[in-house]
Design a protein around this motif. Structure first.
Motif, PDB file in Angstrom:
ATOM      1  N   ASN A 176      -1.188 -39.654 -33.176  1.00 27.75           N
ATOM      2  CA  ASN A 176      -0.313 -39.180 -32.301  1.00 27.75           C
ATOM      3  C   ASN A 176      -1.344 -38.162 -31.629  1.00 27.75           C
ATOM      4  O   ASN A 176      -2.053 -38.134 -31.279  1.00 27.75           O
ATOM      5  N   THR A 193      -1.360 -54.060 -29.914  1.00 23.14           N
ATOM      6  CA  THR A 193      -0.831 -52.474 -28.841  1.00 23.14           C
ATOM      7  C   THR A 193      -1.807 -52.341 -27.749  1.00 23.14           C
ATOM      8  O   THR A 193      -1.781 -52.087 -26.917  1.00 23.14           O
ATOM      9  N   MET A 208       2.738 -45.058 -46.060  1.00 22.17           N
ATOM     10  CA  MET A 208       2.782 -44.273 -45.440  1.00 22.17           C
ATOM     11  C   MET A 208       1.919 -43.494 -45.658  1.00 22.17           C
ATOM     12  O   MET A 208       1.156 -42.804 -46.952  1.00 22.17           O
ATOM     13  N   SER A 209       0.813 -42.268 -44.734  1.00 22.23           N
ATOM     14  CA  SER A 209      -0.028 -41.762 -44.494  1.00 22.23           C
ATOM     15  C   SER A 209       0.650 -40.176 -44.683  1.00 22.23           C
ATOM     16  O   SER A 209       1.499 -40.258 -44.011  1.00 22.23           O
ATOM     17  N   LYS A 228      -1.963 -46.971 -39.429  1.00 22.16           N
ATOM     18  CA  LYS A 228      -1.706 -48.145 -39.306  1.00 22.16           C
ATOM     19  C   LYS A 228      -0.561 -48.389 -38.363  1.00 22.16           C
ATOM     20  O   LYS A 228       0.364 -48.751 -38.253  1.00 22.16           O
ATOM     21  N   VAL A 229      -0.664 -46.929 -37.416  1.00 21.44           N
ATOM     22  CA  VAL A 229       0.356 -46.557 -36.357  1.00 21.44           C
ATOM     23  C   VAL A 229       0.385 -45.688 -35.232  1.00 21.44           C
ATOM     24  O   VAL A 229      -0.552 -44.648 -36.015  1.00 21.44           O
ATOM     25  N   ILE A 230      -0.089 -45.957 -33.957  1.00 26.67           N
ATOM     26  CA  ILE A 230      -0.125 -45.078 -33.799  1.00 26.67           C
ATOM     27  C   ILE A 230       0.513 -44.796 -31.877  1.00 26.67           C
ATOM     28  O   ILE A 230       1.548 -46.259 -31.678  1.00 26.67           O
ATOM     29  N   ASN A 231       0.813 -44.018 -31.345  1.00 23.70           N
ATOM     30  CA  ASN A 231       1.922 -44.004 -30.208  1.00 23.70           C
ATOM     31  C   ASN A 231       0.776 -43.824 -29.063  1.00 23.70           C
ATOM     32  O   ASN A 231      -0.465 -43.636 -28.986  1.00 23.70           O
ATOM     33  N   SER A 232       2.517 -43.949 -27.851  1.00 28.36           N
ATOM     34  CA  SER A 232       1.489 -43.639 -26.532  1.00 28.36           C
ATOM     35  C   SER A 232       0.245 -42.541 -26.369  1.00 28.36           C
ATOM     36  O   SER A 232       0.022 -42.594 -25.906  1.00 28.36           O
ATOM     37  N   THR A 264      -0.924 -54.768 -35.543  1.00 30.49           N
ATOM     38  CA  THR A 264       0.221 -54.484 -35.034  1.00 30.49           C
ATOM     39  C   THR A 264      -0.796 -53.080 -33.923  1.00 30.49           C
ATOM     40  O   THR A 264       0.029 -53.554 -32.429  1.00 30.49           O
ATOM     41  N   TYR A 289      -0.755 -41.355 -38.881  1.00 30.00           N
ATOM     42  CA  TYR A 289      -0.066 -41.362 -37.879  1.00 30.00           C
ATOM     43  C   TYR A 289      -1.316 -41.090 -36.828  1.00 30.00           C
ATOM     44  O   TYR A 289      -1.656 -39.700 -36.127  1.00 30.00           O
TER      45      TYR A 289
END
Lengths: 115, 535
Positions: free
Chosen positions: A25, A91, A1-2, A55-59, A87, A23
């Motif tokens: 966001n 998305t 995780m970053s 690796k992670v993005i939200n709307s 992922t 992330y």
């Protein structure tokens, strides 16, 4: 995780290359958006986003990317994404980002495509 | 004539109006529309002072949008109350003051300064101004509809994305490599699914409450910031005396952070449940694999043991001989044998390896192989046992040893040489009912290698004498009250029943043990051997 979101931007002609880390966001989206509204980047038409370390993005993050896509599309520019996590790739497909942007295998390929 | 001129002028303006409408509808914010509208007004009226105002609702303060000014005329000129369709062309200092309502109930105010030639607006100019106001209203409605449409499509896509990510999360979580990656995946998924700023999972002892580990996303955020957040939701589950707690903090919006909604709580519960299922499945799989491994090991151990235990004992003239080995479910390391050494000489062996399972079975195998080799050299019995001790001592860890009894019988004379290496005493009942215990020997094989000699014992079997060799599985067999069958009961049974044919005696002994344990699982191998001198 970053850890906390970081990014680097570099201008190559009328293209802005952005490498993100962490992330994506609301906070990250605002930071990205500010780069494109900066006076020094007024002539930027294209963007390459290298998301290798995100690796992670939200709307909310996606909504900012959509705004950048709209902004550059109005200028007749292109947006290319690199190193998408499976992922995030899925998305982006669902959220319709690839209707107005594309992916490339490498930065070189992306920059060649934009010239 | 003047009327015709007016129509002609307006006709020539149509194209300009259409272009103006296009420009206005292209804007993607209220500020952009206002800016474009201001430019449109500037292009149509040669007036330097044009001011545009906006307010979200009647009675709320007017906001001077273009151009930005420190002192606003709005306080003096624009109405405080609802201001739909106010038109004033008669103000001495301004050419026009107009306010109108928009489709979303917000209001726009326009103030046009004086014309350069200080004349009032012409009819044509008034109509143009009204037309531009209509165009602005239409463009603004179109802008709002586009915005609504975009929001609607984004919202629909977001819901599809959430559903899709929830399904993917379930699949990914079920394939986890280790618990850290499981929690990281779960946390990343649920944080992004709910637009949370951050989240954490704590793993704590269910009884003491002490936290064993905490995983935070994004990494680096102090856990207490999440735990103490004013905007947070939680979910938890317990499994195997551990508590797994999920906390999400601060739902993000474009305008800042807010409280989570009901859907967010449902999503968090769903991911928490998926994580629980993954942990439970992993636990059950590991248990099933371990059970399978043990069963395979036991089957192998049983196969090794059964290969060594003799299928048939030799027939010895003038003697009766019977033996039995009933392995327990866990397969112990019991062993017995009777080896025909030729010329009426026979070796009787009984042994018990510490431990159970495959390691015990393999050690019995080693003992059996070594025994057959040494017996060929016709060594004195105590020397042979000493050699066996050295071999087992060097081949096994310190906690492994074998209790071992060997006796070599000259069937013709009845002479019996015996060595007992730490095994239960072998019982001998003479024809006259006297009980003797054969205990001489030393420590179990492999316990120590100090060079101390094993002692031997010589005795002679006469007609009617009965020798009983057994392992501790018989006296230590327990019933539900954890009461042992005991040495006393075993000796009594031996004393009272050993005059029966040897096979009936063995069967009777086993049945007596079974009646004592009364259905309780057999915890150790049951092995015994009886030798009776007939004549």
């Amino acid at each position: 995780m970053s850890e906390e979101f970081k990014f680097q931007s570099e201008k190559a002609g009328d293209t802005l290359v952005i490498k993100t880390e962490g992330y994506i966001n609301n906070v990250a989206g605002e930071k990205i958006s500010r780069v494109f509204s900066d006076e020094s980047n007024i002539n930027v038409k294209n963007a390459v986003f290298d998301l290798e370390k995100s690796k992670v993005i939200n709307s909310i993050g996606i909504s900012y990317l959509l705004e950048v896509i709209e902004l550059l599309s109005e200028k007749g520019g292109k947006i290319i994404f690199l190193n998408l996590d499976p992922t995030i790739d899925k998305t982006f497909k669902i959220m319709g980002l690839f209707q107005f942007s594309q992916t490339a295998d490498s930065l070189d390929t992306a920059l060649k495509d934009l010239t | 004539m003047e009327q015709n001129h007016l129509v002609e002028n307006l006709s020539s303006q149509v194209q300009s109006f259409q272009e103006g409408f296009k420009k206005l509808t292209k804007a993607d914010s209220l500020e952009d529309i206002m800016k474009n509208f201001w430019r449109l007004l500037k292009a149509n009226f040669f007036i330097s002072d044009i001011y545009l105002y906006h307010r979200n609702a009647p009675n709320s303060p007017w906001e001077n949008l273009i151009p930005q000014q420190i002192v606003s005329q709005s306080d003096i000129l624009l109405p405080k109350e609802r201001a739909s369709s106010v038109v004033d062309y008669d103000n001495h200092n301004y050419s026009a003051i107009i306010t109108f309502s928009l489709t979303d109930a917000s209001e726009i105010g326009i103030i046009l300064g004086v014309k350069p030639d200080n004349t009032r607006l012409t009819d044509f100019e008034k109509i143009t101004l009204q037309m531009l106001v209509q165009i602005f209203s239409g463009a603004y409605e179109s802008f709002l509809n586009q915005k609504k449409e975009k929001t609607l499509i984004f919202g629909l896509n977001e819901k599809i994305m959430q559903l899709n990510n929830l399904i993917d999360a379930g699949i990914e979580l079920s394939r986890f490599d280790n618990y850290n990656s499981l929690f990281e995946i779960a946390l990343e998924k649920i944080t992004s699914l709910t637009n949370a700023s951050s989240g954490l999972i704590t793993l704590s002892n269910d009884e003491t409450g002490s936290v064993e580990s905490t995983i935070v996303f994004p990494a680096g955020i102090p856990p207490e910031n999440i735990i103490n957040s004013g905007f947070r939701i939680e979910s938890y589950f317990n499994f195997n005396k551990k508590n797994y707690r999920f906390i999400l903090s601060e739902k993000e919006t474009r305008k800042g952070v807010t409280n989570f909604n009901e859907l967010d709580q449902l999503l968090l519960n769903a991911v928490s449940k998926q994580t629980q299922t993954a942990i439970e499945n992993d636990y059950l799989l590991k248990q099933s694999l371990e059970k399978e491994r043990i069963e395979k090991e036991m089957a192998l151990a049983a196969a090794i043991q059964q290969r060594i235990i003799p299928e048939q004992l030799p027939k010895i003239e003038g003697y009766e001989l019977s033996g039995i080995n009933i392995p327990s479910r866990e397969v112990g390391g019991d062993y017995y044998d009777c080896i025909d050494l030729g010329n009426g000489i026979y070796a009787f062996i009984i042994a018990d390896v510490t431990g159970k399972g495959i390691s015990a079975a393999l050690l019995v195998n080693t003992l059996n192989a070594a025994l057959y080799s040494y017996l060929e050299f016709n060594l004195p019995l105590n020397d042979m046992v000493d050699k066996l001790n050295k071999l087992i001592f060097n081949a096994t860890p310190s906690d492994k040893f074998i209790t071992f009894f060997i006796a070599v019988l000259d069937a013709k004379t009845g002479n019996l040489d015996a060595v007992n290496a730490g095994h239960n005493p072998v019982l001998l009942i003479r024809n006259d009912g006297t009980l003797e215990k054969i205990e001489a020997g030393g420590l179990g094989l492999g316990m120590l290698d100090l060079g101390l000699p094993f002692k031997g014992q010589r005795l002679t079997l006469n007609a009617g004498d009965r020798l009983f060799l057994y392992t501790d599985g018989i006296p230590e067999a327990m019933n539900i009250n954890e009461e042992e069958y005991s040495d006393e009961r075993m000796i009594d049974f031996f004393r009272n029943n050993s005059n029966q044919p040897s096979l009936e005696f063995i069967t009777g002994m086993v049945n007596d043990v079974k009646s004592h344990v009364n259905g309780e699982p057999q915890s150790d191998d049951i092995t015994c051997l009886i030798l009776k001198k007939i004549n």
